[in-house]
Design a protein around this motif. Sequence first.
Motif, mmCIF file in Angstrom:
data_model
loop_
_atom_site.group_PDB
_atom_site.id
_atom_site.type_symbol
_atom_site.label_atom_id
_atom_site.label_comp_id
_atom_site.label_asym_id
_atom_site.label_seq_id
_atom_site.Cartn_x
_atom_site.Cartn_y
_atom_site.Cartn_z
ATOM 1 N N THR A 15 0.810 -1.217 0.000
ATOM 2 C CA THR A 15 0.000 0.000 0.000
ATOM 3 C C THR A 15 0.838 1.259 0.000
ATOM 4 O O THR A 15 0.372 2.321 -0.376
ATOM 5 C CB THR A 15 -0.921 0.048 1.219
ATOM 6 N N ARG A 16 2.092 1.169 0.437
ATOM 7 C CA ARG A 16 2.987 2.320 0.477
ATOM 8 C C ARG A 16 2.363 3.488 1.233
ATOM 9 O O ARG A 16 2.476 4.643 0.826
ATOM 10 C CB ARG A 16 3.358 2.771 -0.950
ATOM 11 N N ALA A 17 1.700 3.194 2.320
ATOM 12 C CA ALA A 17 1.030 4.240 3.093
ATOM 13 C C ALA A 17 1.966 4.917 4.077
ATOM 14 O O ALA A 17 1.544 5.748 4.859
ATOM 15 C CB ALA A 17 -0.150 3.642 3.861
ATOM 16 N N LYS A 18 3.257 4.586 4.046
ATOM 17 C CA LYS A 18 4.259 5.216 4.910
ATOM 18 C C LYS A 18 3.926 5.054 6.382
ATOM 19 O O LYS A 18 4.090 5.974 7.169
ATOM 20 C CB LYS A 18 4.429 6.695 4.547
ATOM 21 N N ARG A 19 3.477 3.858 6.738
ATOM 22 C CA ARG A 19 3.181 3.611 8.140
ATOM 23 C C ARG A 19 3.755 2.275 8.602
ATOM 24 O O ARG A 19 3.495 1.851 9.716
ATOM 25 C CB ARG A 19 1.680 3.652 8.375
ATOM 26 N N ALA A 20 4.558 1.629 7.750
ATOM 27 C CA ALA A 20 5.184 0.379 8.158
ATOM 28 C C ALA A 20 6.146 0.609 9.310
ATOM 29 O O ALA A 20 6.321 -0.272 10.156
ATOM 30 C CB ALA A 20 5.909 -0.261 6.979
ATOM 31 N N ASP A 21 6.753 1.794 9.371
ATOM 32 C CA ASP A 21 7.735 2.068 10.417
ATOM 33 C C ASP A 21 7.122 1.938 11.808
ATOM 34 O O ASP A 21 7.705 1.328 12.703
ATOM 35 C CB ASP A 21 8.363 3.449 10.237
ATOM 36 N N ILE A 22 5.949 2.497 12.018
ATOM 37 C CA ILE A 22 5.330 2.462 13.351
ATOM 38 C C ILE A 22 4.866 1.050 13.695
ATOM 39 O O ILE A 22 4.981 0.617 14.846
ATOM 40 C CB ILE A 22 4.175 3.487 13.446
ATOM 41 N N ALA A 23 4.364 0.298 12.718
ATOM 42 C CA ALA A 23 3.928 -1.074 12.974
ATOM 43 C C ALA A 23 5.108 -1.953 13.354
ATOM 44 O O ALA A 23 5.029 -2.734 14.314
ATOM 45 C CB ALA A 23 3.221 -1.637 11.744
ATOM 46 N N PRO A 82 -3.165 6.193 9.594
ATOM 47 C CA PRO A 82 -2.336 7.313 9.116
ATOM 48 C C PRO A 82 -2.838 8.690 9.520
ATOM 49 O O PRO A 82 -2.078 9.652 9.469
ATOM 50 C CB PRO A 82 -2.361 7.139 7.587
ATOM 51 N N LYS A 83 -4.103 8.789 9.927
ATOM 52 C CA LYS A 83 -4.640 10.087 10.326
ATOM 53 C C LYS A 83 -4.459 10.382 11.806
ATOM 54 O O LYS A 83 -4.800 11.461 12.278
ATOM 55 C CB LYS A 83 -6.125 10.163 9.972
ATOM 56 N N THR A 84 -3.939 9.426 12.583
ATOM 57 C CA THR A 84 -3.817 9.631 14.029
ATOM 58 C C THR A 84 -2.406 9.357 14.548
ATOM 59 O O THR A 84 -2.220 9.199 15.752
ATOM 60 C CB THR A 84 -4.806 8.729 14.791
ATOM 61 N N ILE A 85 -1.432 9.307 13.653
ATOM 62 C CA ILE A 85 -0.051 9.065 14.074
ATOM 63 C C ILE A 85 0.791 10.294 13.743
ATOM 64 O O ILE A 85 0.409 11.117 12.911
ATOM 65 C CB ILE A 85 0.528 7.811 13.394
#
Length: 239
Positions: A119-127, A172-175
Amino acid sequence: EGIAIIFASALATQALMTWIFTPGAFSAHGFDPRSAVITSFSLSLLLRVDEAWMLGVAAAAAIASKFLVRINGKHVFNPANFAIVIMLAWGEGWISPSQWGSKTWAAFLFAGLAGLVLTRAKRADIALAFLATFVAFLMARAAWLGDPWAIPLKQMQSGALLLFAFFMITDPKTIPDARIDRIVYGVVVALAGAWLIFERYTPEGLMIALFCASPFVPLIDFFRARAPETRFQWSKPTV
């Protein structure tokens, strides 16, 4: 029946709130159900109640929170997390931390990791920061107590843990907007949740930790301001 109530309530609330709060977006882009559908899946898999109508209340509260509790264009709480914690505090709901068989768990783990990449949503780092920290805590605790490794491995095989990691803390809207802030945020939530679970004997510790940490995200973004275009946006910006 319960699943149908959740989806119907979430989609209806999404449509109503979009029409009330962002009428321009509603007319320009139409109704975008994605956020409501994601929230509905999380509630369907995690939340348990005695009366089916409470699921409708929880779904409506989850979606409404996106529109009513906002700071600087971002909603403060993950919708599903907000609804679950409210129901827990109300005493009318609970979650099922350990569910699914090992084969289903492994399949969902693979799908969740693949989703983060594709998805390339740029949130893999936090997971990944969250999972690495939580797993490290489980292993360190087992080593400290002299427990067999089967215990932390079993604790890792939790459907609620995977849903939390891939669909809740990664919202992605709350991180935080900055990558380093997301990584630190994931580590802090993992440690706070682990402390609540194992030291305070609170099975819902991860949910409560995220709920309590969420209001600090606007402060983090304020002191580490980034260009608005770096923020995540739905292609149909209704939320």
